[in-house]
Each structure stands twice: as structure tokens, then as C-alpha cells.
Scaffold this motif. Sequence first.
Motif, short mmCIF file in Angstrom:
data_model
loop_
_atom_site.label_atom_id
_atom_site.label_comp_id
_atom_site.label_asym_id
_atom_site.label_seq_id
_atom_site.Cartn_x
_atom_site.Cartn_y
_atom_site.Cartn_z
N GLY A 480 0.81 -1.21 0.00
CA GLY A 480 0.00 0.00 0.00
C GLY A 480 0.85 1.26 0.00
N SER A 481 0.18 2.38 0.13
CA SER A 481 0.83 3.68 0.24
C SER A 481 -0.16 4.61 0.95
CB SER A 481 1.19 4.23 -1.14
OG SER A 481 0.03 4.50 -1.89
N LYS A 482 0.28 5.82 1.23
CA LYS A 482 -0.59 6.81 1.85
C LYS A 482 -0.51 8.12 1.05
CE LYS A 482 -2.07 4.52 5.48
NZ LYS A 482 -3.51 4.25 5.71
N THR A 533 -2.54 3.47 -6.82
CA THR A 533 -2.43 4.85 -6.35
C THR A 533 -1.51 5.67 -7.26
OG1 THR A 533 -2.88 4.21 -4.05
CG2 THR A 533 -1.71 6.29 -4.40
N LEU A 534 -0.44 5.07 -7.72
CA LEU A 534 0.46 5.78 -8.62
C LEU A 534 -0.20 6.08 -9.96
CD1 LEU A 534 3.79 3.85 -7.88
CD2 LEU A 534 3.21 6.18 -7.18
N HIS A 535 -0.96 5.13 -10.48
CA HIS A 535 -1.66 5.36 -11.75
C HIS A 535 -2.68 6.49 -11.62
CE1 HIS A 535 -0.75 1.00 -13.25
NE2 HIS A 535 0.31 1.79 -13.28
N GLU A 536 -3.41 6.48 -10.50
CA GLU A 536 -4.40 7.53 -10.28
C GLU A 536 -3.72 8.89 -10.18
OE1 GLU A 536 -7.93 8.92 -7.17
OE2 GLU A 536 -6.79 7.07 -6.80
N ASP A 558 13.06 3.94 -9.54
CA ASP A 558 12.87 2.79 -10.41
C ASP A 558 11.65 1.99 -10.02
OD1 ASP A 558 14.99 3.46 -11.97
OD2 ASP A 558 16.34 1.89 -11.27
N ALA A 559 11.33 1.93 -8.73
CA ALA A 559 10.11 1.23 -8.30
C ALA A 559 8.88 1.90 -8.89
CB ALA A 559 10.04 1.21 -6.77
N VAL A 560 8.86 3.25 -8.89
CA VAL A 560 7.74 3.98 -9.47
C VAL A 560 7.70 3.77 -10.98
CG1 VAL A 560 6.79 6.28 -9.89
CG2 VAL A 560 7.63 5.66 -7.60
#
Length: 614
Positions: A480-482, A533-536, A558-560
Motif C-alpha cells: 500500500g501507500s498513503k 495509487t500511482l496510476h491515479e 525505479d520502483a515507481v
Amino acid sequence: MITRHLIDLAQQLRVDSVRAAAVADSGHPTSSMSAADLMAVLLAHHLRYDFERPAHPANDRFILSKGHASPLLYAAYRAAGAINETELLTFRKLGSRLEGHPTPRRLPWVETATGSLGQGLPIGVGVALAGQRLDRTGYRVWVLCGDSELAEGSVWEAAEHAGYEHLDNLTAIVDVNRLGQRGPTRHGHDLDAYARRFQAFDWHAIEVDGHDVDAIDRAYTEAESTTGRPTVILARTLKGKGVGAVQDREGLHGKPLPDPAEAIAELGGVRDLRVEVQPPPAARMLHTGQGGHLELPRYEIGDMVATRDAYGQALAALGSARGDIVALDGEVGDSTRTDYFAKEHPDRYFECYIAEQLMVAAAVGMATRGWMPYASTFAAFLTRAHDFIRMASISGSGINLVGSHAGCAIGQDGPSQMGLEDLAMFRSVYDSTVLYPCDANQTAKLVAAMAGQEGIRYLRTSRGKTPVIYGPTEEFPVGGSKVLRASFKDRLTVVAAGITVHEALAAADALAGEGLHLRVIDLYSVKPVDRGTLHEAANRTGCLLTVEDHREEGGLGDAVLDAFLDGRPLPRLARLAVRTMPGSATPAQQVHAAGIDAESITAAARLLVEHALV
């Protein structure tokens, strides 16, 4: 009669090693043939093992450190009735359990993946420590090593630690066949040279003719009766023993025999002997995976707490809730904060001193016995143990590794102490989990979550105190992320983790006063990454800026980027990372010089938005 049976069994192991390699047209039969007598005596007279119950708590543990001699191991399995002849002859074939080097992912009787030399004995130390201080069921640990691998420093880390801990349940068997891959080994057949080195670390050393089954039998009995220190059996052997065309000859390492039919005939032909391996005594496990209620430490929003402090406190709490938790440290427990665990659970704390390879290997060994290890040192120093981490992944081992003092934000200590490559290292490990918390409550929750993951789990902690931004009831699922700042006016997304989350928030607050709105994502789960979340964020803002206290290669940026490698059009991506070689300076000066502080984020955000308007 007994001697004849052991000789015949050893010859069968040699023949089966030759047969397996011949069918595969590859493998290491000559390295297997030198140790056949050592294996035959162990299997028939000394190993206590239930092949129907490989997890039996009182089973002896056998580790083939010279993993290239896998034909010998598989031949022993056939002699014990664990596999049949048909399977033996699938050696190195697609889909076969009998790989070129053995792994527990395929075979339940294999303790750990080997093949990268120098790892069997350190892992054996971990298993023996578990047997001596945790399981207490009386099992012995037998490690079969090759003489070539005694050039590895990790072997001597293990030797010293085993002597220091008085591991009399550990026996190392060294197949001294004098020939390595490209020619003679450093000490050849000089058994005294090896004995002096082990004796210096307080081992009981026994020198034997490795092809005299009676002498081997006596040596094993002597090892079993030795108390207060580990035993090494140094066996003088001949590579390719029993076949004149290859015996003690150079240039034949890792090759099937040139005429296997003739070799088999010279060895007395194919046999079908069966061994009744001694059963282990009755025993019960002394630990359970789950325990009492977990009461994690709680921190109030606005408190200033270092994530390394939260790690130590959470680990101690986890140890109180679960009786299977063990902690290992590389003699920096006052910095990593594992000393909190050591004070509350001294019986489950293991000091490994400045020996990071041994520490990781010991964690792997303990994990094979069902314990849940957390091993900690500076993030920078875990790179020294990368090969052990890689092999642990091949084993399917479940271990938790924690690297403190991450990034240039540690300040004045300088670059030798800064973990700046660790995220890249752990992200590249197969099936790994990589976590990087930014505050104390997040750290505590992730420490507990690690125990429920599979494979290699890595947590990165920071030295300096940072503000608590999450409440104690907040949840942080792995993967997940915040989203900490968001509005319909957002022009740019800043993706941060750990120390840079606080810098990103400061930059967002400063730019909001100018009318420039930033979305801020705390990407605490670096692997697996929160793609949704990154795509949004990319759809909403069109541009992502990653900020990390790490080298630009292989880390957060690189993860992103990897989250968008699914064929869709890429958003605009930019990154801030540590591109210079830091010196000594205050933490604030370091992050500013690296270009990852709030001021740098603010400048980069203005530039990116300005370019977007052109």
C-alpha cells in the motif's frame, strides 16, 4: 561384515553419481566420488533421520555445503529409499526435483540451498545455535564441506563463532581431495594446515583417511562424544576415487566421466543396497508461531521519534507476543535498537559480532528450524552479505532483515556508514518485500506485518528523529501507500519514502502558499509497489517526481517507473536522488547538498510545472 557393507554402499554411491551425471551429460561426479565413503558411514551408522517426517524436531540436520556434489546427495537419498532409480536418472532435467545444486524448494530433506561455496558451515552454525539454545531436542548438525571453500572468509566467521559458542552439536566434515576447479587447492593434502586453523578457533580436529570406513566411523563416534566444542573431521580423499582414468587427476572438475560404462564396471557395477537410517528419538517442539496479544508501542502525532527506536520497541513487543521470534545483530544493537529485544528476551537474542555474512546465514539456519528471525545491522553493511541474501531467496527462506542508518541523512559519519544502495539490492532479490517507513507508528505496524510475509523481508530505518505524522490506529498494508496531500488543483505528484516524506510535506505546504498544489504520496511499500495509487496520481496530475535518500539507480524512482511498464503511455517522470559522494556534514546539510530536501523539491516542482505550461 559391517566394513564390507559400508564399502559396498560407498561404491554404490559412486556408481549412482556417475550414472546420474552421465544421463545429464553434466554435473560433478568426481567431487561426489571423493566423499562417498564419508557419506556412506554417516548415512548407515550415525545420521538419525526420519525421511517420512523431514520436519521431525529431533531429526539430525545434514547440510551439503559443497552443493556441486549433488549427485552424491541424490545417490544417498536413493539408498535411503527417499527417491527411486527412475527419479535419480532425471538429474538436471527440466522439471526434475534433482537440480544441479540442491534446494529445499524442490526437496523436503534439503536444509538450505547450496552451491555458492562457503555458506553451508555458517548456516550450520545457525541451525546448531537453534538446537543448543532454542529447540534443545538433542539433534546434531552435520556439514559436509569441500576443501576449496575453506578459502572463503565466511567459513572462518562461522568457525570462530562456533568455537566461541561451544557448539558441540556441530560437526564439520571436510572432504580434502586437494583439487579445486582449475587445479590444486591452496593447502593440497596438508591436513595439519587445516587442523591448526580450526584448533585456533577452539575446535576439536580429527584427521582421517577419508577412504577408510572404519576410521571414518571412529571419527564420527569421537565427534559425537566430544563436549564443549565443535568437531571438524579432516578427511584426506582422492577426487574421482575408484576409477583409474580420473582419480586424483586435474582438469575433470564439473564433467561427466569420459567412459561411464567402463567406470561403473571398475566400481563393481550397479547395486541396489538399501539403508535403514536410524530414527530420531521422540521430541516435541518448544516454541509456537503465535503467542499472546500483541501490544505495539504507540506514539502521539507530533512526537519526535527515530524509526530505528520504534523498530527496537516494536520488535521487543512482538517478541513478547510470539515465542518464535528471535533477534540477531552485528554488534551494533545499541544503534539498530535490537538491544531493546535483548533486554526483554535475552534467551532469544543472538550477538553475531561484526560478521554480517554469518549473521544472515545464522538467521537462515534458524528459519529452517521454524523460528522467525529478525537480523539487524547498518543498511550499508548488509551489502556485504548480499550473496547470502540471494541464496536465502533461492532456499525460499523466510527471514526479516533490518537496515538502520539509511541514506545521507545520518550526517557526520560520512559515506562509509550510509546505506545508499540497499533498496536496489533488496528490490532485485526474488520474491522480496521492501519497506521504508517514515514515522514511528508506521514502523511499528510494519515490523509486525513483516512476520506475516513470505520470502526475504527488508525494513529500512533512519537514525535521526522525525515527526510522528500517523496516529497509532492507522493501518499500513504491505503493498500500500498513503496519500498525504491531495486536491483537485494538484499540478504535480511527489512520491517519497522515509526521511524524504517530511521534506515533501514541507515543500507542499510552502508551495501551497504560492498557489501551486502538490499531491504527496508516502510510498512506504517500495516492493510490492502500490500501482493503483500511482496510476491515479499520474492521471490526475500528469507528472510524478520521486525523492529518495538513496542512489538514483534501483531505488524508489525505479520502483515507481516499474509501476508504469505495462504498455500504457508513460506519464512525465522525474527524480531527485543522491547523485554526489557525500562527505561529513550535519543531516540537514547532507540532504540539502544531495538535492533531496524541501528546498530542492520546491525548486524542482516549480521547474516541472513551468515546463508543463510551455
